[in-house]
Write an enzyme that holds these catalytic residues in place. Structure first.
Site: not given
Lengths: 287, 287, 287
Positions: A94, A139
């Protein structure tokens, strides 16, 4: 918006790896992800090419979800190989800048995009193979975990894991569920608490990736694995996949708004903002 | 109906394997399954002898369930070893002819018999040991998975797995639950989607079977394992087994009629009928 | 009641192991558990010293829970190493004399104390490391399983496991849940039914303990592991731990009174009383 599902260009991509004999194919160059679909084999390739580290920004996630949706709806496509066009990194996870000093509305939009990407990828009817050709923290690890099969370059300098705890933050429950489904409860419990980034050989030993191959064999191996999975009748395979993943997918669907609220509350805390700013400073200095 | 629980004949069975010193025992020859109970040890032997491949027909399943019920209710019996009297095959799984071109009523009766067998075997209070002396695909694998312990002949030509997806069909949720409880979520997810048949050494590595031994040692080993399990007080062992298996058993019990309806809907589809007919043609040609 | 949270004495304990450079620390000598807190490092040491075998009596459990609560509430304490001050035994598990020939009220009080200990330890916000320096059957195994990390002396004479079934009794569901979370469903199913006590090397292979070291290196290793876990920010680590353990903890909290009733009903049975008396006789003869 990407144009590739309307007007494909049959030019061979310069990024095309050796070892996969892609016949005349539709190649689409988007902003952050390169998508090529070989209609004769039914295999698409998605290549992350968002320098410097393929971080999952709002824009990247949106393009990723739209790309997956288009392939999903394209009857000519049965499987996707996901890899990186950048050296040494699969995806850094992310994009922290999306979580720092932004509005509540922005946080909500960003988090919804993270959820959307995962719901599409983890629940995809296509065969999804991650060719992890670089490091893949947080992520980035989630993207790999959400595929049906993970092959990683055997370079011990490449690592993978849900290292959120190292940054002072917590992986959401559906990151955790995906992780537990892959490596089991005990390995997840320890790895998540320590925020471990596992070097490729260790990641393989733990079951976090299914296979290691020399980097130059990665795409060839991904194509071979894809062929093995595509040998099965789609319908039976898809129903089986749904049976295995539905409970975990449904859990996020049922708690989606609550999960967004939790993210906003968490990320809005001054202590968390401070942690993230410190982490970004550290990353800048590293460069 | 089998007579063996009322008038046993103490004749040693010609099928009795070497290595298990069965004292004068009750031997019962049924149609498709040979059952012998050694009352001195409390150990019964069930041998599948339904040529050519011990397929789980309605008749076979009914006899299997009745046999299990009789042993369960016989206080002289504490454990059962399940094996095949045929060479190279443990059981080929559900009899496809029961699923092809039959009436809805027949499908319902057949599926209820499959459920009944599993509920009895997976939930048995007896110690159940599978001596897997041949290949064991699909329903055959389910029989083995439902026992307390699996020993397999180490012949790499013998394979085991829930390969339904290869036939274009889907293992029902309780096959999947039994599989996941044995090998964990990730191995199950991959194996079920690929419809993998695992050669004995691989099956052992994955935890699908507990132990491999040379074929000639199989029954001896099964007897030794049985002795180890029977050394425990029955009551505590049974309560512990129930604690481990109740959730999965209850799930089918709660959804039994729905599961039958799903099976009928699925198997009645023309596409599925076609897949099954093609598979049967292929099997016939193989011979 | 222990005095150590009010007036600590900075005397180095004679039980202090080599290899952990404990700075001036608060040392507290209680009845059955020796507690030392090194405020500079934030690491406490709890040493079971209740001869002959550190059995979990009502008194021991009460002291253990109070000790954990005090450390939990002490902001200077971030982690606890749990070990035994006695040779060859970590803890022999629940004190059987508490379950034999006592009143219903006593059984209830005892069982509540067992629950309380587990709820505190399994749900602790502190980093908990078990340095298993001896055998650890039944409740002793539960104590180890409830920590974040288990290091065991590699002596094959030391064994660990939930061997309740061997005694004719059944591990309660939350013992089972803790076990399954650590080693997975299949290993738990087999080990619990057989009431297995696994020698250290086997326990390590099964994942019941995380690491084996020579006995003389045990405390040094425990300190190193603790340092690794304490390198993480507490808040993120604690939230992650809660995420992993909450479902299992909540299950006991929701069924606590029912679980006590079940225990009383079970332990009050004449057959169980007889089993326990026989077991105690056997233990006496062993000495």
């Amino acid at each position: 918006p990407p144009a590739w599902d309307r007007a494909g260009r049959p030019l061979p991509s310069p990024l095309q790896p050796p070892g996969i004999p892609l016949a005349p194919c539709r190649s689409f160059s988007n902003n952050k992800i390169q998508v090529e679909l070989d209609e004769s084999s039914g295999i698409a390739m998605m290549k992350f090419k968002s320098p410097p580290v393929n971080s999952l920004s709002l824009e990247f996630l949106t393009e990723f979800s739209i790309g997956l949706e288009k392939l999903e709806n394209n009857r000519a496509c049965r499987g996707v190989i996901i890899t990186s066009a950048l050296p040494k990194i699969f995806s850094s996870g992310l994009d922290i800048t999306e979580m720092c000093g932004k509005s509540v509305e922005h946080y909500a939009e960003f988090w919804r995009a993270v959820q959307e990407m995962w719901l599409r990828l983890y629940g995809s009817n296509m065969v999804t193979v991650a060719a992890v050709n670089g490091s893949s923290p947080a992520g980035g690890c989630l993207v790999a975990l959400s595929c049906d099969y993970r092959i990683m370059a055997e370079n011990p300098k490449f690592s993978i894991g849900l290292n959120e705890a190292q940054l002072g933050i917590v992986a959401p429950f559906w990151f955790k569920d995906t992780f537990v489904s892959t490596v089991g409860h005990r390995i997840a419990e320890r790895s998540l608490q320590l925020g471990s980034l596992h070097p490729a050989p260790e990641a393989h030993r733990l079951g976090l990736v299914d296979e290691l191959v020399p980097e130059e064999k990665l795409m060839e191996k991904a194509a071979a694995v894809m062929a093995q999975w595509l040998a099965l009748p789609d319908h039976a395979r898809q129903l089986t996949k749904t049976m295995m993943r539905k409970a975990v997918l449904d859990r996020l669907v049922a708690h989606r708004e609550e999960d967004i609220k939790n993210f906003i509350t968490f990320v809005s805390k001054e202590s968390i903002q401070k942690s993230l700013r410190m982490y970004m400073e550290m990353l800048k200095k590293k460069k």
